[in-house]
Design an enzyme around this catalytic site. Structure first.
Site, PDB file in Angstrom:
ATOM      1  N   CYS A  10       0.869  -1.169   0.000  1.00 25.26           N
ATOM      2  CA  CYS A  10       0.000   0.000   0.000  1.00 25.26           C
ATOM      3  C   CYS A  10       0.915   1.230   0.000  1.00 25.26           C
ATOM      4  O   CYS A  10       2.128   1.096   0.034  1.00 25.26           O
ATOM      5  CB  CYS A  10      -0.863  -0.031   1.250  1.00 25.26           C
ATOM      6  SG  CYS A  10      -2.561   0.417   0.929  1.00 25.26           S
ATOM      7  N   THR A  11       0.323   2.394   0.023  1.00 29.91           N
ATOM      8  CA  THR A  11       1.151   3.594   0.023  1.00 29.91           C
ATOM      9  C   THR A  11       1.911   3.744   1.333  1.00 29.91           C
ATOM     10  O   THR A  11       3.125   3.904   1.341  1.00 29.91           O
ATOM     11  CB  THR A  11       0.299   4.855  -0.242  1.00 29.91           C
ATOM     12  OG1 THR A  11      -0.362   4.692  -1.488  1.00 29.91           O
ATOM     13  CG2 THR A  11       1.163   6.097  -0.299  1.00 29.91           C
ATOM     14  N   GLY A  12       1.194   3.671   2.471  1.00 33.93           N
ATOM     15  CA  GLY A  12       1.840   3.958   3.746  1.00 33.93           C
ATOM     16  C   GLY A  12       1.910   2.812   4.728  1.00 33.93           C
ATOM     17  O   GLY A  12       2.420   2.980   5.827  1.00 33.93           O
ATOM     18  N   ASN A  13       1.377   1.633   4.354  1.00 29.34           N
ATOM     19  CA  ASN A  13       1.392   0.455   5.234  1.00 29.34           C
ATOM     20  C   ASN A  13       0.810   0.789   6.606  1.00 29.34           C
ATOM     21  O   ASN A  13       1.337   0.423   7.635  1.00 29.34           O
ATOM     22  CB  ASN A  13       2.816  -0.114   5.358  1.00 29.34           C
ATOM     23  CG  ASN A  13       2.869  -1.504   6.001  1.00 29.34           C
ATOM     24  OD1 ASN A  13       3.788  -1.800   6.747  1.00 29.34           O
ATOM     25  ND2 ASN A  13       1.910  -2.348   5.742  1.00 29.34           N
ATOM     26  N   SER A  14      -0.322   1.537   6.601  1.00 29.83           N
ATOM     27  CA  SER A  14      -0.921   1.921   7.887  1.00 29.83           C
ATOM     28  C   SER A  14      -2.319   1.349   8.088  1.00 29.83           C
ATOM     29  O   SER A  14      -2.714   1.096   9.210  1.00 29.83           O
ATOM     30  CB  SER A  14      -0.975   3.449   8.011  1.00 29.83           C
ATOM     31  OG  SER A  14      -1.873   3.989   7.063  1.00 29.83           O
ATOM     32  N   CYS A  15      -3.090   1.124   6.997  1.00 30.18           N
ATOM     33  CA  CYS A  15      -4.481   0.665   7.128  1.00 30.18           C
ATOM     34  C   CYS A  15      -4.759  -0.593   6.313  1.00 30.18           C
ATOM     35  O   CYS A  15      -4.800  -1.695   6.850  1.00 30.18           O
ATOM     36  CB  CYS A  15      -5.458   1.746   6.670  1.00 30.18           C
ATOM     37  SG  CYS A  15      -5.469   3.246   7.629  1.00 30.18           S
ATOM     38  N   ARG A  16      -4.954  -0.402   5.007  1.00 34.01           N
ATOM     39  CA  ARG A  16      -5.439  -1.489   4.161  1.00 34.01           C
ATOM     40  C   ARG A  16      -4.500  -2.686   4.118  1.00 34.01           C
ATOM     41  O   ARG A  16      -4.938  -3.829   4.269  1.00 34.01           O
ATOM     42  CB  ARG A  16      -5.705  -0.974   2.738  1.00 34.01           C
ATOM     43  CG  ARG A  16      -6.881  -0.017   2.696  1.00 34.01           C
ATOM     44  CD  ARG A  16      -6.933   0.778   1.425  1.00 34.01           C
ATOM     45  NE  ARG A  16      -5.876   1.791   1.397  1.00 34.01           N
ATOM     46  CZ  ARG A  16      -5.712   2.667   0.432  1.00 34.01           C
ATOM     47  NH1 ARG A  16      -6.512   2.658  -0.611  1.00 34.01           N
ATOM     48  NH2 ARG A  16      -4.754   3.575   0.489  1.00 34.01           N
ATOM     49  N   SER A  17      -3.212  -2.449   3.895  1.00 32.46           N
ATOM     50  CA  SER A  17      -2.276  -3.570   3.833  1.00 32.46           C
ATOM     51  C   SER A  17      -2.161  -4.256   5.188  1.00 32.46           C
ATOM     52  O   SER A  17      -1.980  -5.467   5.274  1.00 32.46           O
ATOM     53  CB  SER A  17      -0.905  -3.107   3.330  1.00 32.46           C
ATOM     54  OG  SER A  17      -0.455  -1.981   4.062  1.00 32.46           O
ATOM     55  N   SER A  36       3.607  -7.370   4.876  1.00 34.07           N
ATOM     56  CA  SER A  36       3.033  -6.175   4.253  1.00 34.07           C
ATOM     57  C   SER A  36       4.028  -5.033   4.378  1.00 34.07           C
ATOM     58  O   SER A  36       4.879  -5.033   5.264  1.00 34.07           O
ATOM     59  CB  SER A  36       1.696  -5.799   4.907  1.00 34.07           C
ATOM     60  OG  SER A  36       1.880  -5.401   6.244  1.00 34.07           O
ATOM     61  N   THR A  63       4.153  -3.616  12.600  1.00 32.12           N
ATOM     62  CA  THR A  63       4.916  -2.385  12.362  1.00 32.12           C
ATOM     63  C   THR A  63       4.626  -1.923  10.936  1.00 32.12           C
ATOM     64  O   THR A  63       4.257  -2.723  10.076  1.00 32.12           O
ATOM     65  CB  THR A  63       6.432  -2.633  12.520  1.00 32.12           C
ATOM     66  OG1 THR A  63       6.815  -3.705  11.652  1.00 32.12           O
ATOM     67  CG2 THR A  63       6.785  -2.966  13.957  1.00 32.12           C
ATOM     68  N   ASP A  65       6.097  -0.838   7.675  1.00 34.02           N
ATOM     69  CA  ASP A  65       7.401  -1.039   7.055  1.00 34.02           C
ATOM     70  C   ASP A  65       7.439  -0.545   5.612  1.00 34.02           C
ATOM     71  O   ASP A  65       6.419  -0.527   4.934  1.00 34.02           O
ATOM     72  CB  ASP A  65       7.757  -2.536   7.065  1.00 34.02           C
ATOM     73  CG  ASP A  65       7.762  -3.108   8.479  1.00 34.02           C
ATOM     74  OD1 ASP A  65       8.336  -2.464   9.365  1.00 34.02           O
ATOM     75  OD2 ASP A  65       7.177  -4.183   8.686  1.00 34.02           O
ATOM     76  N   CYS A  82      -3.909  -0.292  -3.208  1.00 34.71           N
ATOM     77  CA  CYS A  82      -4.309   1.061  -3.573  1.00 34.71           C
ATOM     78  C   CYS A  82      -3.676   1.407  -4.908  1.00 34.71           C
ATOM     79  O   CYS A  82      -2.632   0.866  -5.259  1.00 34.71           O
ATOM     80  CB  CYS A  82      -3.929   2.072  -2.494  1.00 34.71           C
ATOM     81  SG  CYS A  82      -2.172   2.300  -2.270  1.00 34.71           S
ATOM     82  N   CYS A  89       4.649   0.577  -7.774  1.00 37.43           N
ATOM     83  CA  CYS A  89       5.277  -0.629  -7.248  1.00 37.43           C
ATOM     84  C   CYS A  89       6.637  -0.822  -7.916  1.00 37.43           C
ATOM     85  O   CYS A  89       6.758  -0.679  -9.132  1.00 37.43           O
ATOM     86  CB  CYS A  89       4.390  -1.842  -7.540  1.00 37.43           C
ATOM     87  SG  CYS A  89       5.056  -3.377  -6.884  1.00 37.43           S
ATOM     88  N   ASP A 106      -9.410   4.278   0.617  1.00 36.68           N
ATOM     89  CA  ASP A 106      -8.551   4.556   1.774  1.00 36.68           C
ATOM     90  C   ASP A 106      -9.403   5.088   2.922  1.00 36.68           C
ATOM     91  O   ASP A 106      -9.881   6.221   2.866  1.00 36.68           O
ATOM     92  CB  ASP A 106      -7.481   5.586   1.398  1.00 36.68           C
ATOM     93  CG  ASP A 106      -6.484   5.822   2.530  1.00 36.68           C
ATOM     94  OD1 ASP A 106      -6.665   5.251   3.630  1.00 36.68           O
ATOM     95  OD2 ASP A 106      -5.520   6.575   2.306  1.00 36.68           O
TER      96      ASP A 106
END
Length: 140
Positions: A10-17, A36, A63, A65, A82, A89, A106
């Site tokens: 994902c873009t920021g590895n904070s939610c979806r991934s 992820s 975490t 990453d 996303c 990628c 998102d």
């Protein structure tokens, strides 16, 4: 049997991934090694942690990453969640890697009251869960 490595991006590895990672670990850890990462590291979104906890999956120890070229090169599946990650990628060096794009809205961009924002997180969580259940059951 060797587990297949699934790398959610994902873009920021904070939610979806993170949600996809948590669900596949919960549903398919006997078949898959799950990782992820993001194009950047935005930290773990506390709302994502909360809605996953509601669904019985604890991702609080995860975490956020940045994409690891070594993991990318040995992944059996690279799945972007996303459009930004799909478009940006990195080149996947392994020609046998299956790359899929599963686009999800998102939830971190949701606006409104806390209740409305959490409703969006839950909606995205359920969409991701359904997609992961399908993948865990038949590998597609």
């Amino acid at each position: 049997m060797e587990k297949k490595l699934v790398y959610f991006l994902c873009t920021g590895n904070s939610c979806r991934s993170q949600m996809a990672d948590g669900f596949l670990k919960a549903l398919g850890s006997d078949q898959y090694e799950v990782k992820s990462a993001g194009l950047e590291s935005h930290g773990l979104n506390p709302r994502a942690v909360q809605v996953m906890k509601e669904a019985g999956v604890d991702i609080s120890g995860h975490t956020s990453d940045v994409i690891d070229p070594e993991i990318l090169s040995r992944a059996d599946y690279v799945i972007t969640l996303c459009g930004h990650a799909d478009e940006h990628c990195p080149v996947i060096p392994n020609k046998n890697t299956v790359k899929w794009h599963w686009g999800f809205e998102d939830p971190a961009k949701a606006t409104g009251t806390e209740e409305e924002i959490m409703a969006k997180f839950r909606e995205v969580r359920e969409s991701i869960k359904a997609r992961i259940q399908q993948f865990a059951s038949d590998g597609t």
